[in-house]
Design an enzyme around this catalytic site. Structure first.
Site, PDB file in Angstrom:
ATOM      1  CB  ALA A  93      -0.846  -0.054   1.394  1.00  0.00           C
ATOM      2  CB  CYS A 123      -2.014  -9.675  -0.920  1.00  0.00           C
ATOM      3  SG  CYS A 123      -2.733 -10.831  -2.275  1.00  0.00           S
ATOM      4  CB  ALA A 176       5.118   0.797  -3.277  1.00  0.00           C
ATOM      5  CD  GLU A 187      -4.975  -5.428  -8.758  1.00  0.00           C
ATOM      6  OE1 GLU A 187      -5.941  -5.753  -7.948  1.00  0.00           O
ATOM      7  OE2 GLU A 187      -5.405  -4.910  -9.726  1.00  0.00           O
TER       8      GLU A 187
HETATM    9  P1  NAD Z   1       6.679  -3.362  -2.764  1.00  0.00           P
HETATM   10  O1  NAD Z   1       5.585  -2.297  -2.800  1.00  0.00           O
HETATM   11  O2  NAD Z   1       7.745  -3.160  -1.971  1.00  0.00           O
HETATM   12  O3  NAD Z   1       7.395  -3.557  -4.313  1.00  0.00           O
HETATM   13  C1  NAD Z   1       6.570  -4.128  -5.344  1.00  0.00           C
HETATM   14  C2  NAD Z   1       7.218  -3.324  -6.517  1.00  0.00           C
HETATM   15  O4  NAD Z   1       7.106  -1.954  -6.608  1.00  0.00           O
HETATM   16  C3  NAD Z   1       8.729  -3.804  -6.720  1.00  0.00           C
HETATM   17  O5  NAD Z   1       9.129  -4.096  -8.069  1.00  0.00           O
HETATM   18  C4  NAD Z   1       9.397  -2.548  -6.233  1.00  0.00           C
HETATM   19  O6  NAD Z   1      10.670  -2.463  -6.604  1.00  0.00           O
HETATM   20  C5  NAD Z   1       8.442  -1.576  -6.667  1.00  0.00           C
HETATM   21  N1  NAD Z   1       8.448  -0.098  -5.979  1.00  0.00           N
HETATM   22  C6  NAD Z   1       8.543  -0.141  -4.614  1.00  0.00           C
HETATM   23  N2  NAD Z   1       8.242   1.182  -4.131  1.00  0.00           N
HETATM   24  C7  NAD Z   1       8.162   1.752  -5.220  1.00  0.00           C
HETATM   25  C8  NAD Z   1       7.791   3.164  -5.488  1.00  0.00           C
HETATM   26  N3  NAD Z   1       7.716   4.324  -4.591  1.00  0.00           N
HETATM   27  N4  NAD Z   1       7.660   3.583  -6.831  1.00  0.00           N
HETATM   28  C9  NAD Z   1       7.802   2.549  -7.860  1.00  0.00           C
HETATM   29  N5  NAD Z   1       7.946   1.277  -7.762  1.00  0.00           N
HETATM   30  C10 NAD Z   1       8.165   1.025  -6.412  1.00  0.00           C
HETATM   31  O7  NAD Z   1       6.207  -4.783  -2.473  1.00  0.00           O
HETATM   32  P2  NAD Z   1       6.716  -6.130  -2.053  1.00  0.00           P
HETATM   33  O8  NAD Z   1       7.187  -6.151  -0.729  1.00  0.00           O
HETATM   34  O9  NAD Z   1       7.574  -6.530  -3.350  1.00  0.00           O
HETATM   35  O10 NAD Z   1       5.637  -7.291  -2.175  1.00  0.00           O
HETATM   36  C11 NAD Z   1       4.702  -7.575  -0.829  1.00  0.00           C
HETATM   37  C12 NAD Z   1       3.544  -6.357  -0.869  1.00  0.00           C
HETATM   38  O11 NAD Z   1       2.648  -6.657  -2.108  1.00  0.00           O
HETATM   39  C13 NAD Z   1       2.642  -6.674   0.291  1.00  0.00           C
HETATM   40  O12 NAD Z   1       1.940  -5.376   0.785  1.00  0.00           O
HETATM   41  C14 NAD Z   1       1.395  -7.565  -0.414  1.00  0.00           C
HETATM   42  O13 NAD Z   1       0.049  -7.595   0.364  1.00  0.00           O
HETATM   43  C15 NAD Z   1       1.062  -7.058  -1.816  1.00  0.00           C
HETATM   44  N6  NAD Z   1       0.658  -7.877  -2.575  1.00  0.00           N
HETATM   45  C16 NAD Z   1      -0.401  -7.657  -2.977  1.00  0.00           C
HETATM   46  C17 NAD Z   1      -1.263  -8.430  -3.994  1.00  0.00           C
HETATM   47  C18 NAD Z   1      -2.690  -8.137  -4.611  1.00  0.00           C
HETATM   48  O14 NAD Z   1      -2.873  -8.881  -5.521  1.00  0.00           O
HETATM   49  N7  NAD Z   1      -3.500  -7.465  -3.772  1.00  0.00           N
HETATM   50  C19 NAD Z   1      -0.639  -9.661  -4.299  1.00  0.00           C
HETATM   51  C20 NAD Z   1       0.579 -10.077  -3.989  1.00  0.00           C
HETATM   52  C21 NAD Z   1       1.269  -8.811  -3.072  1.00  0.00           C
END
Ligand code: NAD
Length: 471
Positions: free
Chosen positions: A209, A264, A211, A230
């Site tokens: 959330a 998630c 990001a 998502e």
């Molecule tokens: P994250 O937000 O840290 O990173 C996700 C992606 O975004 C990565 O590729 C990262 O490099 C990039 N990123 C991070 N900050 C950014 C920014 N400010 N601007 C642009 N890109 C950015 O998430 P994560 O730790 O890789 O994954 C776990 C999270 O994802 C958990 O919160 C989980 O609930 C969520 N998730 C959601 C779903 C869904 O379908 N709703 C599914 C799986 C995971």
């Protein structure tokens, strides 16, 4: 942007798995931009055939792919295999969804004209993926995007670049043009740079959330670009008046600890009836004691592996301690058998009566128990969150499920099933902080193409009936 080195290590061993330089967003977007009209101009049947070849390519590499995902994420091999199967199945699901959600429709219009609704691709779509399902989740955006005729620039998580590179290679090997699906290696900086590229027409994001909100702000000045978010959850599991304690405990364990809590949809809060809770909590405790936490290729296969890296394990441990500092009572402590590796044991903590409970997603194996007096209080507690991804009720009562379904705000609401593991041929998304009302999975077709409405006649025929003077 100057290139930095990205290194991916195996969480279970600390061994280096992959290293490479971060990419250049502008370069990848320019390539995709130049390619997308030709890809969009291919007949739909050809795009479908190419993506079916992609599914076959993945099928032929399933062992290598599952092994790589298991190594790079630390998830058990059996779970990595199910992820690769989801990648394969995504193609047929997306073809059906495309025709159902975005099919051409023709109907009679005024003055003998015909009306038609058809869909067009946006152009170039950026896809940002998370680490926890590093193939299946970005693939859930990429396949429908390519099917609809978009070109894609995909940036995998900096924690899982090898899986991202493997996935993109499967598309290329199957005949998707190299320019139509581009790999951008990098972390948040490259993600931000990609989001800022004028040459993208939209961004499809799965991640936290935090990001997601940053991206939403970044897109504030460009409402013309589609943004699908998502995000995470703080998901409730309510267990109420059920005689089958063993099944209820199993559902709680599956909901909270599958994938080491890195889903998630994982249950974060277990809401139970005060006074009637003890047999359930004891049974969950007994199951926790039996859970095998081990490296992905261990024999016997583990239930769960490590979390993604040591920094994450440190954070999850800190968050668990913080819950205790706030007044929580540990029922099962979080243990880390080796401080140099991110293996965490499943933790269970009673947070009843703690008033400043943080409404945050702890992305690890932590389940918070909250005891309440009656079912109304259980419903209020289930909704006591800014998120709204998944929620489950375990109860033998259809009346209670009716009330639960009616009152709870979430995009996935289950009955006597875990909070995780949604069907792949249904939409998937959340409300509140969990997304921006652009559900993915079956409804991904909706954000990969925009509708065009046309009134059409083979010859011009027009008259003005009122408001003109006689000749
Ligand atoms: P994250 O937000 O840290 O990173 C996700 C992606 O975004 C990565 O590729 C990262 O490099 C990039 N990123 C991070 N900050 C950014 C920014 N400010 N601007 C642009 N890109 C950015 O998430 P994560 O730790 O890789 O994954 C776990 C999270 O994802 C958990 O919160 C989980 O609930 C969520 N998730 C959601 C779903 C869904 O379908 N709703 C599914 C799986 C995971």
């Amino acid at each position: 942007m100057t290139a930095t080195e990205i290194v991916s290590t195996e969480p279970a061993t600390g061994a280096v798995l992959w290293r490479g330089a971060s990419g250049d967003a502008a370069h990848e977007v320019a390539k995709a931009r130049a390619a997308w009209p030709a890809w969009a101009a291919r007949p739909l049947a050809v795009r479908i055939e190419t993506l079916r070849r992609f599914a076959n390519t993945v099928r032929s590499r399933i062992d290598a792919f599952a092994d790589l995902i298991a190594r790079e994420t630390g998830k058990p091999l059996w779970e990595a295999r199910t992820e690769v199967e989801s990648v394969i199945n995504k193609v047929d699901i997306s073809v059906t969804a495309y025709s159902e959600r975005t099919a051409q429709r023709r109907f009679e219009g005024a003055l003998g004209a015909k009306s038609a609704v058809r869909h067009k691709p946006h152009g170039v779509l950026a896809v940002l993926g998370p680490f926890n399902f590093p193939a299946h989740l970005p693939n859930g955006h990429i396949v429908p995007a390519l099917l609809a005729g978009n070109a894609v620039v995909f940036k995998p998580s900096e924690k899982t670049p090898a899986t991202g590179a493997f996935l993109v290679d499967c598309f290329h090997a199957a005949g998707v043009p190299e320019e139509a699906i581009r790999l951008l290696v990098g972390g948040p900086d490259e993600g931000r740079a990609l989001a800022a590229e004028p040459g993208i027409d939209g961004l499809l994001f799965t991640g936290s959330a935090r990001a997601g909100m940053a991206l939403h702000r970044q897109f504030a000045d460009t409402p013309s670009k589609i943004l699908a978010l998502e995000l995470g959850g703080n998901n409730p599991l309510v267990v109420w008046d059920t005689p089958d304690i063993a099944s209820a405990a199993t559902i709680a364990v599956q909901s909270a600890y599958m994938s080491a809590g890195q889903r998630c949809t994982a249950a974060r809060r277990l809401i139970v009836k005060d006074g009637a809770h003890e047999p359930l909590i004891e049974e969950i405790g007994r199951m926790i004691d039996r859970i095998i936490v081990d490296q992905p290729h261990a024999d016997p296969q583990p239930f769960m592996g490590p979390v993604i890296d040591n920094a994450t394990a440190d954070q999850v441990q800190e968050r668990f301690l913080d819950l205790i500092m706030k007044g929580g009572r540990a029922i099962k402590q979080m243990a880390r058998r080796d401080n140099a590796l991110p293996f965490l044991s499943p933790a269970l903590i009673d947070m009843t009566g703690v008033s400043n409970r943080p409404d945050e997603e702890i992305f690890g194996p932590v389940l918070q128990v909250i005891r309440v007096a009656d079912f109304d209080a259980a419903l209020a507690e289930a909704n006591n969150t800014r998120f709204g991804l998944s929620a489950s009720l375990v109860s033998g009562s259809p009346e209670l499920y009716d009330r639960f379904w009616g009152s709870v705000r979430a995009g996935v609401i289950n009955w006597n099933r875990p909070t995780n593991g949604a069907p792949s041929n249904a939409p998937f998304g959340g409300v509140g902080l969990s997304g921006n009302h652009r559900p993915s999975a079956y409804y991904a077709a909706d954000y990969c193409a925009y509708p065009v409405t046309s009134s059409e006649a083979e010859q011009p025929r027009a008259s003005i009936g009122v408001g003109l003077r006689d000749n």
